[in-house]
Design a protein around this motif. Sequence first.
Motif, PDB file in Angstrom:
ATOM      1  N   TYR A   1     -51.007 -32.971   6.109  1.00 28.48           N
ATOM      2  CA  TYR A   1     -51.967 -33.483   7.087  1.00 28.48           C
ATOM      3  C   TYR A   1     -51.820 -32.837   8.472  1.00 28.48           C
ATOM      4  CZ  TYR A   1     -53.136 -37.111   3.720  1.00 28.48           C
ATOM      5  OH  TYR A   1     -53.552 -37.764   2.604  1.00 28.48           O
ATOM      6  N   GLU A   2     -50.588 -32.745   8.959  1.00 27.96           N
ATOM      7  CA  GLU A   2     -50.408 -32.226  10.322  1.00 27.96           C
ATOM      8  C   GLU A   2     -50.080 -30.735  10.364  1.00 27.96           C
ATOM      9  OE1 GLU A   2     -49.215 -35.334   9.514  1.00 27.96           O
ATOM     10  OE2 GLU A   2     -50.747 -36.332  10.736  1.00 27.96           O
ATOM     11  N   LEU A   3     -49.345 -30.246   9.348  1.00 28.85           N
ATOM     12  CA  LEU A   3     -48.837 -28.867   9.404  1.00 28.85           C
ATOM     13  C   LEU A   3     -49.327 -28.033   8.226  1.00 28.85           C
ATOM     14  CD1 LEU A   3     -45.119 -29.713  10.402  1.00 28.85           C
ATOM     15  CD2 LEU A   3     -46.945 -28.932  11.931  1.00 28.85           C
ATOM     16  N   GLY A   4     -50.460 -28.425   7.636  1.00 30.32           N
ATOM     17  CA  GLY A   4     -50.891 -27.794   6.386  1.00 30.32           C
ATOM     18  C   GLY A   4     -51.906 -26.677   6.524  1.00 30.32           C
ATOM     19  N   GLU A   5     -52.179 -26.264   7.749  1.00 29.49           N
ATOM     20  CA  GLU A   5     -53.204 -25.234   7.968  1.00 29.49           C
ATOM     21  C   GLU A   5     -52.971 -23.976   7.117  1.00 29.49           C
ATOM     22  OE1 GLU A   5     -55.940 -25.217   9.721  1.00 29.49           O
ATOM     23  OE2 GLU A   5     -56.368 -23.058   9.647  1.00 29.49           O
ATOM     24  N   HIS A   6     -51.700 -23.567   7.007  1.00 30.03           N
ATOM     25  CA  HIS A   6     -51.389 -22.331   6.277  1.00 30.03           C
ATOM     26  C   HIS A   6     -50.716 -22.582   4.921  1.00 30.03           C
ATOM     27  CE1 HIS A   6     -52.575 -19.992   9.712  1.00 30.03           C
ATOM     28  NE2 HIS A   6     -51.690 -20.574  10.485  1.00 30.03           N
ATOM     29  N   ALA A   7     -50.689 -23.853   4.479  1.00 28.70           N
ATOM     30  CA  ALA A   7     -50.051 -24.165   3.185  1.00 28.70           C
ATOM     31  C   ALA A   7     -50.880 -23.560   2.053  1.00 28.70           C
ATOM     32  CB  ALA A   7     -49.935 -25.677   3.007  1.00 28.70           C
ATOM     33  N   LEU A   8     -50.168 -23.016   1.053  1.00 29.97           N
ATOM     34  CA  LEU A   8     -50.836 -22.229   0.006  1.00 29.97           C
ATOM     35  C   LEU A   8     -50.456 -22.697  -1.394  1.00 29.97           C
ATOM     36  CD1 LEU A   8     -49.988 -18.697   1.455  1.00 29.97           C
ATOM     37  CD2 LEU A   8     -52.283 -19.741   1.432  1.00 29.97           C
ATOM     38  N   CYS A   9     -51.350 -22.378  -2.357  1.00 27.20           N
ATOM     39  CA  CYS A   9     -50.984 -22.584  -3.759  1.00 27.20           C
ATOM     40  C   CYS A   9     -51.569 -21.460  -4.606  1.00 27.20           C
ATOM     41  CB  CYS A   9     -51.463 -23.942  -4.264  1.00 27.20           C
ATOM     42  SG  CYS A   9     -53.240 -24.089  -4.381  1.00 27.20           S
ATOM     43  N   VAL A  10     -51.005 -21.323  -5.811  1.00 28.14           N
ATOM     44  CA  VAL A  10     -51.505 -20.350  -6.799  1.00 28.14           C
ATOM     45  C   VAL A  10     -51.767 -21.116  -8.091  1.00 28.14           C
ATOM     46  CG1 VAL A  10     -50.918 -18.349  -8.216  1.00 28.14           C
ATOM     47  CG2 VAL A  10     -50.261 -18.388  -5.822  1.00 28.14           C
ATOM     48  N   GLU A  11     -52.912 -20.829  -8.706  1.00 32.66           N
ATOM     49  CA  GLU A  11     -53.272 -21.465  -9.974  1.00 32.66           C
ATOM     50  C   GLU A  11     -53.358 -20.419 -11.073  1.00 32.66           C
ATOM     51  OE1 GLU A  11     -56.379 -25.064  -9.210  1.00 32.66           O
ATOM     52  OE2 GLU A  11     -57.130 -23.026  -9.020  1.00 32.66           O
ATOM     53  N   LYS A  12     -53.138 -20.871 -12.304  1.00 30.82           N
ATOM     54  CA  LYS A  12     -53.415 -20.020 -13.471  1.00 30.82           C
ATOM     55  C   LYS A  12     -54.129 -20.905 -14.475  1.00 30.82           C
ATOM     56  CE  LYS A  12     -51.353 -16.469 -16.269  1.00 30.82           C
ATOM     57  NZ  LYS A  12     -51.520 -16.744 -17.658  1.00 30.82           N
ATOM     58  N   ASP A  13     -55.278 -20.435 -14.950  1.00 28.69           N
ATOM     59  CA  ASP A  13     -56.091 -21.211 -15.887  1.00 28.69           C
ATOM     60  C   ASP A  13     -56.319 -22.639 -15.384  1.00 28.69           C
ATOM     61  OD1 ASP A  13     -56.035 -18.959 -17.537  1.00 28.69           O
ATOM     62  OD2 ASP A  13     -54.190 -19.623 -18.506  1.00 28.69           O
TER      63      ASP A  13
END
Length: 147
Positions: free
Chosen positions: A36-48
Amino acid sequence: MVPRKITKADFDDIVEVIDRWWGGPISTFAHTIFFYELGEHALCVEKDGRLIGFLLGFTTPTAPPRGYVHLVGIHPDHRRRGVGRVLYETFTEACRAAGCEQMKAISTLSNEGSISFHVGVGWNAKEVEDYAGTGRKRIVFTKSLRP
Ligand SMILES: CC(C)(COP(=O)(O)OP(=O)(O)OC[C@H]1O[C@@H](n2cnc3c(N)ncnc32)[C@H](O)[C@@H]1OP(=O)(O)O)[C@@H](O)C(=O)NCCC(=O)NCCS
């Protein structure tokens, strides 16, 4: 394999999977503040369509800002395939664009996988006495973004 910004649904998934991915209780590390406060640059990777990796990190409110990786995790079946590397590269580029001159992360001495990973992707590692309190050593990882 292109990292993207995390959504609330991704954050909910992260909270569900991390104890399993780490092999022990760690879910308190995925504090809501990192979305919520520090997530501007938070990332994830998905597969299928399934989450296989994430990075919770932010830029510090200092002058100049510093890029800080709080937590990175890869699904155990998808490790050593470059997912962590691509998450770090994407986050580092976002931090560079935000004016950061240095990247930082920390780890405990017992987390050999984390230490090998950071050294493997070219970060410096330094053991710092009392970093997290008296008798609580940590490994401090840094990477300079200065030309
Ligand atoms: C640490 C972690 C994030 C690494 O992610 P990953 O996607 O497996 O790493 P990559 O495949 O991108 O590895 C990049 C390089 O780091 C090094 N490396 C990564 N994991 C390693 C390991 N377990 N042992 C030795 N070297 C390792 C290698 O040099 C590797 O390059 P190579 O495979 O071409 O030799 C992952 O193992 C993980 O989620 N661990 C559990 C959670 C954790 O400890 N997170 C870090 C602290 S918050």
